[in-house]
Write a protein that holds these residues in place. Structure first.
Motif, PDB file in Angstrom:
ATOM      1  N   PHE A   1      -3.233   2.173 -10.462  1.00  0.00           N
ATOM      2  CA  PHE A   1      -4.069   1.035 -10.039  1.00  0.00           C
ATOM      3  C   PHE A   1      -3.263   0.096  -9.144  1.00  0.00           C
ATOM      4  N   GLN A   2      -2.692   0.662  -8.083  1.00  0.00           N
ATOM      5  CA  GLN A   2      -1.787  -0.143  -7.276  1.00  0.00           C
ATOM      6  C   GLN A   2      -2.457  -1.362  -6.669  1.00  0.00           C
ATOM      7  N   SER A   3      -3.742  -1.282  -6.382  1.00  0.00           N
ATOM      8  CA  SER A   3      -4.413  -2.403  -5.712  1.00  0.00           C
ATOM      9  C   SER A   3      -4.525  -3.624  -6.605  1.00  0.00           C
ATOM     10  N   THR A   4      -4.514  -3.421  -7.933  1.00  0.00           N
ATOM     11  CA  THR A   4      -4.627  -4.546  -8.862  1.00  0.00           C
ATOM     12  C   THR A   4      -3.415  -4.641  -9.792  1.00  0.00           C
ATOM     13  N   ALA A   5      -2.325  -3.992  -9.414  1.00  0.00           N
ATOM     14  CA  ALA A   5      -1.150  -3.944 -10.289  1.00  0.00           C
ATOM     15  C   ALA A   5      -0.390  -5.262 -10.347  1.00  0.00           C
ATOM     16  N   ASN A   6      -0.571  -6.118  -9.333  1.00  0.00           N
ATOM     17  CA  ASN A   6       0.218  -7.354  -9.259  1.00  0.00           C
ATOM     18  C   ASN A   6      -0.681  -8.545  -8.921  1.00  0.00           C
ATOM     19  N   PRO A   7      -1.627  -8.878  -9.799  1.00  0.00           N
ATOM     20  CA  PRO A   7      -2.626  -9.903  -9.460  1.00  0.00           C
ATOM     21  C   PRO A   7      -2.037 -11.281  -9.181  1.00  0.00           C
TER      22      PRO A   7
ATOM     23  N   ALA B   1      -5.602   0.690   7.474  1.00  0.00           N
ATOM     24  CA  ALA B   1      -6.563   1.762   7.745  1.00  0.00           C
ATOM     25  C   ALA B   1      -6.893   2.531   6.476  1.00  0.00           C
ATOM     26  N   ARG B   2      -5.907   2.757   5.636  1.00  0.00           N
ATOM     27  CA  ARG B   2      -6.161   3.511   4.412  1.00  0.00           C
ATOM     28  C   ARG B   2      -7.075   2.741   3.452  1.00  0.00           C
ATOM     29  N   TRP B   3      -7.022   1.406   3.506  1.00  0.00           N
ATOM     30  CA  TRP B   3      -7.941   0.625   2.680  1.00  0.00           C
ATOM     31  C   TRP B   3      -9.388   0.959   3.055  1.00  0.00           C
ATOM     32  N   PHE B   4      -9.666   1.030   4.350  1.00  0.00           N
ATOM     33  CA  PHE B   4     -11.016   1.387   4.804  1.00  0.00           C
ATOM     34  C   PHE B   4     -11.314   2.857   4.492  1.00  0.00           C
ATOM     35  N   GLN B   5     -10.297   3.684   4.618  1.00  0.00           N
ATOM     36  CA  GLN B   5     -10.463   5.107   4.326  1.00  0.00           C
ATOM     37  C   GLN B   5     -10.887   5.308   2.879  1.00  0.00           C
ATOM     38  N   HIS B   6     -10.211   4.628   1.949  1.00  0.00           N
ATOM     39  CA  HIS B   6     -10.552   4.746   0.530  1.00  0.00           C
ATOM     40  C   HIS B   6     -11.927   4.177   0.233  1.00  0.00           C
ATOM     41  N   ASP B   7     -12.390   3.277   1.107  1.00  0.00           N
ATOM     42  CA  ASP B   7     -13.726   2.699   0.950  1.00  0.00           C
ATOM     43  C   ASP B   7     -14.793   3.576   1.592  1.00  0.00           C
ATOM     44  N   GLY B   8     -14.375   4.725   2.168  1.00  0.00           N
ATOM     45  CA  GLY B   8     -15.314   5.653   2.789  1.00  0.00           C
ATOM     46  C   GLY B   8     -15.654   5.339   4.225  1.00  0.00           C
TER      47      GLY B   8
ATOM     48  N   GLU C   1       3.209  -8.596  11.132  1.00  0.00           N
ATOM     49  CA  GLU C   1       4.250  -7.640  11.535  1.00  0.00           C
ATOM     50  C   GLU C   1       3.588  -6.475  12.271  1.00  0.00           C
ATOM     51  N   PRO C   2       2.938  -6.751  13.404  1.00  0.00           N
ATOM     52  CA  PRO C   2       2.160  -5.716  14.092  1.00  0.00           C
ATOM     53  C   PRO C   2       3.014  -4.616  14.720  1.00  0.00           C
ATOM     54  N   GLU C   3       4.312  -4.848  14.820  1.00  0.00           N
ATOM     55  CA  GLU C   3       5.192  -3.854  15.442  1.00  0.00           C
ATOM     56  C   GLU C   3       5.568  -2.726  14.485  1.00  0.00           C
ATOM     57  N   GLU C   4       5.102  -2.781  13.226  1.00  0.00           N
ATOM     58  CA  GLU C   4       5.455  -1.768  12.226  1.00  0.00           C
ATOM     59  C   GLU C   4       4.265  -0.837  11.969  1.00  0.00           C
ATOM     60  N   PRO C   5       4.400   0.459  12.253  1.00  0.00           N
ATOM     61  CA  PRO C   5       3.283   1.409  12.057  1.00  0.00           C
ATOM     62  C   PRO C   5       2.747   1.435  10.633  1.00  0.00           C
ATOM     63  N   ALA C   6       3.632   1.266   9.646  1.00  0.00           N
ATOM     64  CA  ALA C   6       3.193   1.360   8.247  1.00  0.00           C
ATOM     65  C   ALA C   6       2.136   0.319   7.916  1.00  0.00           C
ATOM     66  N   ASN C   7       2.211  -0.857   8.520  1.00  0.00           N
ATOM     67  CA  ASN C   7       1.221  -1.896   8.237  1.00  0.00           C
ATOM     68  C   ASN C   7      -0.154  -1.528   8.785  1.00  0.00           C
ATOM     69  N   HIS C   8      -0.185  -0.914   9.952  1.00  0.00           N
ATOM     70  CA  HIS C   8      -1.454  -0.439  10.517  1.00  0.00           C
ATOM     71  C   HIS C   8      -2.045   0.658   9.620  1.00  0.00           C
TER      72      HIS C   8
ATOM     73  N   GLY D   1       0.777  -1.235   0.000  1.00  0.00           N
ATOM     74  CA  GLY D   1       0.000   0.000   0.000  1.00  0.00           C
ATOM     75  C   GLY D   1       0.806   1.281   0.000  1.00  0.00           C
ATOM     76  N   ARG D   2       2.050   1.225  -0.508  1.00  0.00           N
ATOM     77  CA  ARG D   2       2.916   2.409  -0.450  1.00  0.00           C
ATOM     78  C   ARG D   2       3.569   2.706  -1.795  1.00  0.00           C
ATOM     79  N   SER D   3       2.845   2.473  -2.873  1.00  0.00           N
ATOM     80  CA  SER D   3       3.443   2.595  -4.204  1.00  0.00           C
ATOM     81  C   SER D   3       3.903   4.011  -4.530  1.00  0.00           C
ATOM     82  N   GLU D   4       3.307   5.014  -3.887  1.00  0.00           N
ATOM     83  CA  GLU D   4       3.690   6.396  -4.193  1.00  0.00           C
ATOM     84  C   GLU D   4       5.112   6.731  -3.763  1.00  0.00           C
ATOM     85  N   TYR D   5       5.745   5.827  -3.011  1.00  0.00           N
ATOM     86  CA  TYR D   5       7.117   6.056  -2.561  1.00  0.00           C
ATOM     87  C   TYR D   5       8.144   5.282  -3.392  1.00  0.00           C
ATOM     88  N   SER D   6       7.749   4.814  -4.572  1.00  0.00           N
ATOM     89  CA  SER D   6       8.614   3.895  -5.321  1.00  0.00           C
ATOM     90  C   SER D   6       9.301   4.510  -6.537  1.00  0.00           C
TER      91      SER D   6
END
Length: 419
Positions: A183-189, A231-238, A220-227, A149-154
Motif C-alpha cells: 500500500f505504498q500510496s498510503t504508507a506514509n500519511p 504517469a504511472r499514477w494515471f496508468q494505475h487509474d486506467g 524537479e522536471p529534469e529527472e525522468p523518474a518524476n515524469h 512512487g518507487r517503493s519496489e526498489y527499496s
C-alpha cells in the motif's frame, strides 16, 4: 608627543581588551547558541552562532546548528533561509566526521522543503555511504522511495535498516515494510500532512498522492523518474492516454529514453495501448545492467506477445519472478503457464497455475483488510495477530519476512499462566 603616545597606548589596550571580549563571546557562542536553540530562542541563537562562525568558519557543529536555526526561524524568508542553510552545510566536507549528518540534512531540506526527490536521494545515499550505521537517513531514503512512487526498489535499504535497529523497534518497522510493499500510496500519511498535500480538517480534497507526485515532477522536471511516477499514477487509474501524454513530454528530458524506471512505465503504457512495435523499439534502449524485475519482465512480455518466443518468455518470466515484486506477481505466473501450455508442457503449466491462484487469493482485499487490522498498535503486542503476518509471508515464500515476523513473536513477553 608624550600625551599622544600615551593616548595611542590606551587606545591599543582598550582595542585589545575589546577584541579579547569579542573573541571570548564568540568562543562561548557555540554552547550558548545550542542552549538558545533548545529554548527555541532562534534569533538570539542566530546571533551567537554567527559570532562563533566568524571565529570558526569551518566548525562543522556550528555550521549544523546555524543551518538548523535558519530552517526553523519563520521570520526569515523561506527560500532565502534554505539557500543559506544549504550553503552552510556545503561547507562541511564529506571527509569531516559530521559529513554524513550534513549530507543527510541536505537530503531532508531538498525533499521535505524543496520537494526534489531524486536530488534528495543522492544526498541520503551519500550520507549512508559515509556512515552505513546512520539509521535515520537509511530510513528516510526508504520513505523517499515510497513517496516518489518507487517503493519496489527499496528492499536493500529496508533490510539494511532492519539489521541495525533494536528488537523493540522491529514490530513497527515490519508493519511499515508491509505497508510499503502492498500500500505504498498510503504508507506514509503523516508525510503528506507535513508537506501540505493533505489537510486533516478537510473531508473532501484532491488525492494527496497525485498532488505529491505532480509537485515532485514540477519541482524537479529534469529527472525522468518524476515524469514516470506521475504517469504511472494515471496508468494505475486506467487512464493510459494521459499516462502516455505525460511520458511523451518526459521523453524530452535528456536520458529519459535510457532510464530503467521511465522505460518500465512507458512499456507498460504502450502494452496497454497495443503499441508493441513501439515498445520493442524502446526496450532496445535498456541500459546495463540487464537485470532486475523490470528488465526481465519486459523481456518476457516482448518475447511472449510480440515475438511468440515462448521458450525465451518462460526463461525471462522465471528470472523476473525472482525479484520483488515477482513473488506476488500472479499475472506473470499465469503468462508463464500459458507459454508452457502452448509448448504442450501441460503438467508444468498446471503447477504454475496452481501457484498463481495461491498468490492471487493472498492479494484479495479481504485478506489484506484482516492483515491491516492485525497490524494495529495494540495487536502488534499479541502473538496471534503477528502469526497472521508470518503465515501470510509463508504462503508467499518470503523467507526474510517470515524470519522477521518470527523474531517479532519471539521478542514478545510470554503470557502468564491463566491469561
Amino acid at each position: 608627543m608624550k600625551l599622544l603616545v600615551r593616548g595611542l597606548i590606551v587606545v591599543g589596550v582598550l582595542a585589545c581588551a575589546w577584541m579579547g571580549y569579542v573573541v571570548l563571546r564568540a568562543q562561548r557562542g557555540l554552547a550558548e547558541g545550542e542552549r538558545l536553540l533548545k529554548r527555541n530562542a532562534l534569533q538570539a541563537a542566530h546571533r551567537e552562532l554567527r559570532q562563533y562562525l566568524w571565529l570558526h568558519p569551518r566548525d562543522a557543529r556550528g555550521l549544523l546548528l546555524e543551518a538548523e536555526v535558519l530552517t526553523r526561524d519563520e521570520s526569515i524568508d523561506n527560500e532565502i533561509a534554505i539557500q543559506q542553510a544549504m550553503a552552510l552545510l556545503n561547507r562541511i566536507p564529506d571527509s569531516d566526521p559530521k559529513g554524513a549528518e550534513a549530507r543527510g540534512k541536505q537530503g531532508r531540506l531538498t525533499y521535505f522543503v524543496e520537494h526534489k526527490p531524486i536530488a534528495a536521494e543522492r544526498y541520503y545515499r551519500k550520507a549512508i555511504e559515509l556512515d552505513p550505521e546512520f539509521v535515520e537517513y537509511r530510513y528516510l531514503c526508504w520513505k523517499l522511495l515510497d513517496l516518489s512512487g518507487r517503493s519496489e526498489y527499496s528492499e536493500d535499504l529496508f533490510w539494511g535498516l532492519y539489521e541495525r535497529v533494536s528488537d523493540a523497534d522491529r514490530p513497527v518497522l515490519m508493519r511499515e515494510w508491509y505497508m510499503s510493499q502492498f500500500f505504498q500510496s498510503t504508507a506514509n500519511p503523516m508525510a503528506d500532512v507535513l508537506m501540505g498535500f493533505k489537510d486533516l480538517d478537510k473531508p473532501v480534497q484532491m488525492n494527496p498522492e497525485y498532488l505529491r507526485l505532480k509537485e515532485n515532477r514540477d519541482s524537479e522536471p529534469e529527472e525522468p523518474a518524476n515524469h514516470a511516477a506521475l504517469a504511472r499514477w494515471f496508468q494505475h487509474d486506467g487512464d493510459h492516454g494521459t499516462a502516455l501524454a505525460l511520458l511523451e513530454a518526459g521523453l524530452k528530458v535528456p536520458g529519459a529514453d535510457h532510464h530503467p524506471f521511465f522505460l518500465a512505465v512507458l512499456l507498460e503504457t504502450l502494452f496497454e495501448r497495443g503499441e508493441l512495435d513501439r515498445a520493442k523499439q524502446y526496450f532496445q534502449n535498456w541500459p546495463e545492467p540487464h537485470d532486475g524485475y523490470d528488465y526481465w519482465h519486459w523481456k518476457g512480455m516482448l518475447a511472449d506477445e510480440a515475438d511468440r518466443d515462448y521458450e525465451g518468455a518462460i526463461d525471462a518470466y522465471d528470472r523476473s519472478l525472482a525479484f520483488w515484486p515477482g513473488p506476488v506477481d500472479w499475472r506473470t505466473m499465469n503468462r508463464k503457464a500459458n507459454c508452457l501450455a502452448r509448448l504442450r508442457r501441460a503438467d508444468e503449466a498446471a503447477a504454475v497455475r496452481k501457484r498463481s491462484k495461491e498468490i492471487e487469493l493472498q492479494m484479495d482485499l479481504d485478506v489484506h483488510k484482516e492483515l491491516r487490522e492485525a497490524l494495529a498498535d495494540q495487536n502488534l503486542r499479541e502473538r496471534e495477530y503477528c502469526q497472521k503476518l508470518l503465515k501470510f509471508y509463508q504462503v508467499l515464500g518470503r523467507e526474510r519476512e517470515v524470519e522477521g515476523w518470527q523474531k517479532v513473536i519471539d521478542f514478545l513477553p510470554a503470557k502468564s499462566p491463566g491469561n
